[in-house]
Design an enzyme around this catalytic site. Structure first.
Site, PDB file in Angstrom:
ATOM      1  N   ALA A  60      -7.035 -36.460   7.884  1.00  0.00           N
ATOM      2  CA  ALA A  60      -6.806 -35.204   8.476  1.00  0.00           C
ATOM      3  C   ALA A  60      -6.593 -35.603  10.126  1.00  0.00           C
ATOM      4  CB  ALA A  60      -8.028 -34.337   8.436  1.00  0.00           C
ATOM      5  N   GLY A  99      -8.548 -37.752   4.339  1.00  0.00           N
ATOM      6  CA  GLY A  99      -7.426 -36.920   3.951  1.00  0.00           C
ATOM      7  C   GLY A  99      -6.362 -37.610   3.125  1.00  0.00           C
ATOM      8  N   GLU A 102      -7.487 -38.470  -0.348  1.00  0.00           N
ATOM      9  CA  GLU A 102      -7.662 -37.533  -0.883  1.00  0.00           C
ATOM     10  C   GLU A 102      -6.566 -36.631  -1.628  1.00  0.00           C
ATOM     11  OE1 GLU A 102      -9.764 -35.219   2.289  1.00  0.00           O
ATOM     12  OE2 GLU A 102     -11.369 -34.642   0.740  1.00  0.00           O
ATOM     13  N   GLU A 122     -14.792 -40.537   6.263  1.00  0.00           N
ATOM     14  CA  GLU A 122     -15.144 -39.268   6.949  1.00  0.00           C
ATOM     15  C   GLU A 122     -16.578 -39.387   7.782  1.00  0.00           C
ATOM     16  OE1 GLU A 122     -13.519 -39.256   4.363  1.00  0.00           O
ATOM     17  OE2 GLU A 122     -12.034 -37.517   4.134  1.00  0.00           O
TER      18      GLU A 122
HETATM   19  N1  3HC Z   1      -6.515 -38.203  13.371  1.00  0.00           N
HETATM   20  C1  3HC Z   1      -5.598 -38.453  14.839  1.00  0.00           C
HETATM   21  N2  3HC Z   1      -5.557 -39.395  15.304  1.00  0.00           N
HETATM   22  C2  3HC Z   1      -5.495 -40.607  14.596  1.00  0.00           C
HETATM   23  C3  3HC Z   1      -6.250 -40.566  13.282  1.00  0.00           C
HETATM   24  C4  3HC Z   1      -6.710 -39.422  12.871  1.00  0.00           C
HETATM   25  N3  3HC Z   1      -7.252 -39.515  11.605  1.00  0.00           N
HETATM   26  N4  3HC Z   1      -6.159 -42.005  12.851  1.00  0.00           N
HETATM   27  C5  3HC Z   1      -5.522 -42.750  13.945  1.00  0.00           C
HETATM   28  N5  3HC Z   1      -5.308 -41.953  14.885  1.00  0.00           N
HETATM   29  C6  3HC Z   1      -4.682 -42.322  16.098  1.00  0.00           C
HETATM   30  C7  3HC Z   1      -5.357 -43.217  17.138  1.00  0.00           C
HETATM   31  O1  3HC Z   1      -6.066 -42.139  17.830  1.00  0.00           O
HETATM   32  C8  3HC Z   1      -4.452 -43.835  17.777  1.00  0.00           C
HETATM   33  O2  3HC Z   1      -3.754 -43.064  18.808  1.00  0.00           O
HETATM   34  P1  3HC Z   1      -3.172 -43.416  20.246  1.00  0.00           P
HETATM   35  O3  3HC Z   1      -2.222 -44.209  19.733  1.00  0.00           O
HETATM   36  O4  3HC Z   1      -2.887 -42.558  20.908  1.00  0.00           O
HETATM   37  O5  3HC Z   1      -4.275 -44.135  20.761  1.00  0.00           O
HETATM   38  C9  3HC Z   1      -3.223 -43.891  16.743  1.00  0.00           C
HETATM   39  O6  3HC Z   1      -3.507 -43.132  15.898  1.00  0.00           O
HETATM   40  C10 3HC Z   1      -3.105 -45.562  16.263  1.00  0.00           C
HETATM   41  O7  3HC Z   1      -4.687 -45.672  15.630  1.00  0.00           O
HETATM   42  P2  3HC Z   1      -5.376 -47.087  15.977  1.00  0.00           P
HETATM   43  O8  3HC Z   1      -5.217 -47.627  17.350  1.00  0.00           O
HETATM   44  O9  3HC Z   1      -6.742 -47.101  15.251  1.00  0.00           O
HETATM   45  O10 3HC Z   1      -4.493 -48.037  14.910  1.00  0.00           O
HETATM   46  P3  3HC Z   1      -4.902 -49.050  13.961  1.00  0.00           P
HETATM   47  O11 3HC Z   1      -3.648 -49.598  13.282  1.00  0.00           O
HETATM   48  O12 3HC Z   1      -5.745 -50.218  14.709  1.00  0.00           O
HETATM   49  O13 3HC Z   1      -5.952 -48.291  12.950  1.00  0.00           O
HETATM   50  C11 3HC Z   1      -6.349 -46.934  11.206  1.00  0.00           C
HETATM   51  C12 3HC Z   1      -5.090 -47.456  11.868  1.00  0.00           C
HETATM   52  C13 3HC Z   1      -7.032 -47.673  10.487  1.00  0.00           C
HETATM   53  C14 3HC Z   1      -5.861 -45.531  10.272  1.00  0.00           C
HETATM   54  C15 3HC Z   1      -7.501 -46.060  12.202  1.00  0.00           C
HETATM   55  O14 3HC Z   1      -6.963 -45.630  13.259  1.00  0.00           O
HETATM   56  C16 3HC Z   1      -8.520 -45.287  11.531  1.00  0.00           C
HETATM   57  O15 3HC Z   1      -9.533 -45.728  10.981  1.00  0.00           O
HETATM   58  N6  3HC Z   1      -8.498 -43.957  11.792  1.00  0.00           N
HETATM   59  C17 3HC Z   1      -9.314 -43.035  11.228  1.00  0.00           C
HETATM   60  C18 3HC Z   1      -9.488 -42.974   9.773  1.00  0.00           C
HETATM   61  C19 3HC Z   1     -10.219 -41.783   9.270  1.00  0.00           C
HETATM   62  O16 3HC Z   1     -11.459 -41.840   9.766  1.00  0.00           O
HETATM   63  N7  3HC Z   1      -9.739 -40.945   8.486  1.00  0.00           N
HETATM   64  C20 3HC Z   1     -10.861 -39.809   8.298  1.00  0.00           C
HETATM   65  C21 3HC Z   1     -10.237 -38.477   9.099  1.00  0.00           C
HETATM   66  S1  3HC Z   1     -11.190 -37.096   8.758  1.00  0.00           S
HETATM   67  C22 3HC Z   1     -10.475 -36.398   7.252  1.00  0.00           C
HETATM   68  O17 3HC Z   1      -9.526 -36.926   6.805  1.00  0.00           O
HETATM   69  C23 3HC Z   1     -11.188 -35.192   7.041  1.00  0.00           C
HETATM   70  C24 3HC Z   1     -10.751 -34.921   5.573  1.00  0.00           C
HETATM   71  O18 3HC Z   1     -11.597 -35.128   4.465  1.00  0.00           O
HETATM   72  C25 3HC Z   1     -10.267 -33.182   5.304  1.00  0.00           C
END
Ligand code: 3HC
Length: 688
Positions: A60, A99, A102, A122
């Site tokens: 998400a 997400g 999911e 998450e």
């Molecule tokens: N939401 C918004 N922005 C995100 C994001 C997310 N979930 N994941 C990554 N981004 C953004 C980063 O902030 C970054 O932005 P920027 O270029 O403006 O600084 C850009 O995407 C690139 O991210 P990274 O620099 O981290 O790139 P990497 O290639 O090193 O890593 C990744 C990619 C492994 C996907 C890492 O970004 C990551 O771990 N992201 C978070 C994953 C996560 O925790 N997902 C769960 C979200 S909560 C959810 O899904 C709730 C659901 O259950 C309803």
């Protein structure tokens, strides 16, 4: 267009296209929902879902978490996919997280490429899966694995996903394989939501709760995740979803999730400031002066990044020690499976240790990690000036010494920059990049470029005693020593800070690092210390007694048999003795007050650091405290935490404390300004 769709005959191709990582925001949700209806209208036989670029979908869009949720909601979109009469196949090439995972689990089939990952991280953002993950994952992989994956948030590799049957196959070309899947076989796969939930198993739930109590103490999301998984085991899928969603929505706006989101985005925003406009020097071969623990750790980090590293030492013993230290790190990496034998050999091939500075004659960057003495460092810099190209950048890894004094010995002081690594240098992510009065933009840009190569979190700092991190640490220790001398024990102080969320308190931490470093600093500061500032002599007495920490068998604590810490009555006596000599009344501080004093002392110092422009902004201080000094990540860093207290409340309390000691508790002007104007520290800037 965040989601694109096309069909080739009766096969639909839907692609999430939301760079850089296909985060699932409102437009992606809308696009997916429209794709479900589109596929049904065309009576397609399958939809193959993929992500454009390097990710399937990163979850998400966490940037939307501060706003009210917008329709269509992700659980509804995923139910539509899961319940559709057109079967969807997730072709995963890249990460499928949160997400994103999911969505994949709502598909009938998952096919992953070998380098892909899938998981529900998450909890690392302080929430739980909010679109059916807590219900679909147990149905697909069983209770034990689902509890583990969701409560700890660690993703699986494709091979692990195959072993747990979370993916049906692992293929080099998931899209092509998805096309080849037999239509009848696909039609026989039961939609995920229709699968039975696993049996309730009280022992697995208890075990999962015990694990997170140990690994993520005080964090609420993992606890809630387990509760929600457990609740779903005994009720129908569609009754469990609202329970999950309610917990997710509540957590999303809570303090812990806000703090963890703040750190997640701060970490990614830690880049070279736009104001620095310069080319970097060539970073192929780097000289490291000193092969002790720090120098070897830096060299190993350089080798890990594919660079050449030459350690320069003073004599043959030093060279031998440097080689042993680096080889020990390579062996440890091999043993833990972090590097292959081939990479280890590459490391050895790119590593040299020598007393001959000419060996580093083509290095355009040198990092000195020699003994913490101005004279030693000046001597090292003189040798580097002679041996390296005249425009090479000379960096010092000093923790406290004045970069400007060091630079002043060079005819071109603009070449000098501070690169402050944290031990162990190949593991700790923080890198303070210290700008001296004359440091050139090229030197700074080189520091940031190196930080990027080493995958560190770079933070720009100005010159002062201890830069950002160690200056705050000194104030933390001073406040700890004061409550100790005035009535508490190290045990009580440490316990109070552990209750706050530190993995260990200041005394146990100092026993690990050794009391001698801080002692040497105090002697260095003797000449310039404000004579009106109260001096707490207990640490000096400890050093006189040879109690330097774990390396001498005892420090603030004793460690009988090399095991866990136990209180040392001699240490408690020292405090009683010193407070008696100083004629101070002793106070029985409660844990809450100990914590408050130590935190306010740090916040007040950090506010001065920001006010003086030593740090550029509060976010950088958060990064320093979390990634270099063990401040609990789920509290968002020192300044983020301070903003939850509010500047006005802090100023009021600091004024009370300043009645007790007007020097140590002098209120930072920046805090006063924030209190007067109602500004958050997050928005405060250095005084101009
Ligand atoms: N939401 C918004 N922005 C995100 C994001 C997310 N979930 N994941 C990554 N981004 C953004 C980063 O902030 C970054 O932005 P920027 O270029 O403006 O600084 C850009 O995407 C690139 O991210 P990274 O620099 O981290 O790139 P990497 O290639 O090193 O890593 C990744 C990619 C492994 C996907 C890492 O970004 C990551 O771990 N992201 C978070 C994953 C996560 O925790 N997902 C769960 C979200 S909560 C959810 O899904 C709730 C659901 O259950 C309803």
């Amino acid at each position: 267009m965040s989601v694109t769709k096309r069909n080739e005959a009766d096969v639909g191709y839907v692609e999430i296209d939301n760079p850089p990582v296909n985060a699932i925001g409102q437009s992606v949700r809308q696009g997916l929902l429209e794709a479900v209806r589109w596929a049904e209208e065309l009576h397609l036989t399958r939809v193959i879902l993929s992500g454009k670029g390097r990710a399937f979908a990163a979850g998400a869009d966490a940037r939307e978490f501060d706003q009210a949720p917008l329709e269509p909601h992700l659980p509804d979109v995923l139910n539509a996919i899961d319940e559709s009469f057109v079967p969807w196949i997730a072709a995963i090439d890249g990460v499928a997280l949160g997400g994103g995972a999911e969505v994949a689990m709502a598909c009938r089939m998952r096919i992953m490429s070998p380098g892909s990952q899938i998981g529900l991280p998450e909890v690392t953002l302080g929430v739980i899966p909010g679109a059916g993950g807590t219900q679909r994952l147990p149905r697909l992989v069983g209770l034990a694995k689902a509890l583990d994956m969701i409560s700890l948030g660690k993703p699986l590799t494709a091979a692990q996903a195959l072993a747990t049957k979370l993916t049906h196959t692992v293929e080099d070309h998931p899209l092509e394989e998805a096309y080849m899947v037999n239509t009848e076989e696909l039609g026989c796969i039961v939609p995920t939501w229709e699968l039975p939930a696993p049996e309730h198993d009280a022992s697995l739930i208890t075990q999962a709760r015990a694990t997170i109590a140990k690994k993520s103490p005080q964090q609420i999301a993992p606890v809630q995740a387990i509760d929600v998984i457990e609740a779903g085991l005994s009720i129908p899928f569609h009754e469990a979803l609202p329970i999950e969603r309610a917990a997710f929505l509540e957590l999303k706006t809570g303090d812990q999730a806000r703090a963890l989101r703040h750190i997640f985005f701060a970490e990614r925003a830690a880049k070279m400031p736009d104001s620095i406009k310069a080319e970097t020097v060539e970073l192929d071969h780097i000289a490291v002066v000193g092969g002790g623990t720090m120098g070897a750790g830096i060299a190993y980090a350089l080798l890990n990044a594919g660079l050449r590293a030459t350690i320069l030492e003073t004599d043959a013993d030093g060279v031998a020690r440097a080689k042993t230290n680096v080889e020990a790190l390579i062996s440890a990496g091999l043993k833990r499976g972090l590097i292959t034998e081939e990479r280890a050999q590459g490391h050895r091939d790119r590593f040299v240790a020598s007393t001959d500075y000419a060996q580093a004659g083509d290095a355009m960057l040198a990092i000195e990690a020699a003994f913490e003495s101005m004279d030693v460092k000046k001597d090292v810099f003189a040798k580097l000036v002679d041996a390296l190209p005249k425009d090479a950048i000379l960096a010092s890894n000093t923790s406290y010494l004045d970069i400007n004094e060091l630079a002043a010995t060079l005819s071109d002081p603009s070449r000098v920059v501070g690169l402050h690594f944290f031990a162990p240098a190949h593991i700790m992510k923080l890198l303070e990049i210290v700008r001296g009065a004359q440091t050139s933009d090229t030197a700074l840009a080189t520091g940031f470029a190196l930080g990027k190569k080493l995958r560190k979190i770079p933070v720009l700092a100005g010159v002062c005693d201890g830069f950002i991190g160690n200056r705050i640490l000194a104030r933390y220790r001073e406040a700890a020593d004061t409550v100790f001398m005035d009535g508490s024990t190290p045990w009580e102080v440490d316990e109070a800070m552990e209750m706050f969320g530190y993995a260990m308190g200041p005394y146990e931490a100092q026993d690990l690092s050794g009391l001698d470093i801080a002692h040497a600093n105090r002697r260095r500061q003797d000449a310039t210390r404000d004579p009106n500032r109260r001096y707490i002599p207990i640490a000096d007495r400890m050093v006189e007694l040879g109690k330097l920490g774990r390396k001498t068998g005892a420090g603030w604590y004793r460690y009988p048999g090399g095991n866990g810490k136990v209180d040392d009555p001699i240490v408690a006596d020292l405090a009683i003795e010193e407070s008696h000599l100083a004629k101070r009344d002793r106070t029985d501080y409660k844990a809450e007050e100990i914590k408050e004093r130590l935190l306010l002392a740090m916040i007040n110092e950090a506010a001065d650091i920001l006010d003086e422009g030593i740090a550029q902004n509060a976010r950088d201080i958060d990064l320093v405290t979390v990634f270099g000094y063990g401040f609990p990540r789920w509290r968002g860093g020192l300044m983020h935490y301070a903003d939850t207290l509010g500047a006005q409340a802090m100023v009021t309390r600091l004024r009370e404390l300043s009645q007790e000691d007007p020097v140590a508790w002098k209120v930072s002007p920046l805090l006063e300004r924030c209190a007067d104007s109602g500004t958050k520290l997050a928005d405060a800037r250095p005084r101009s």
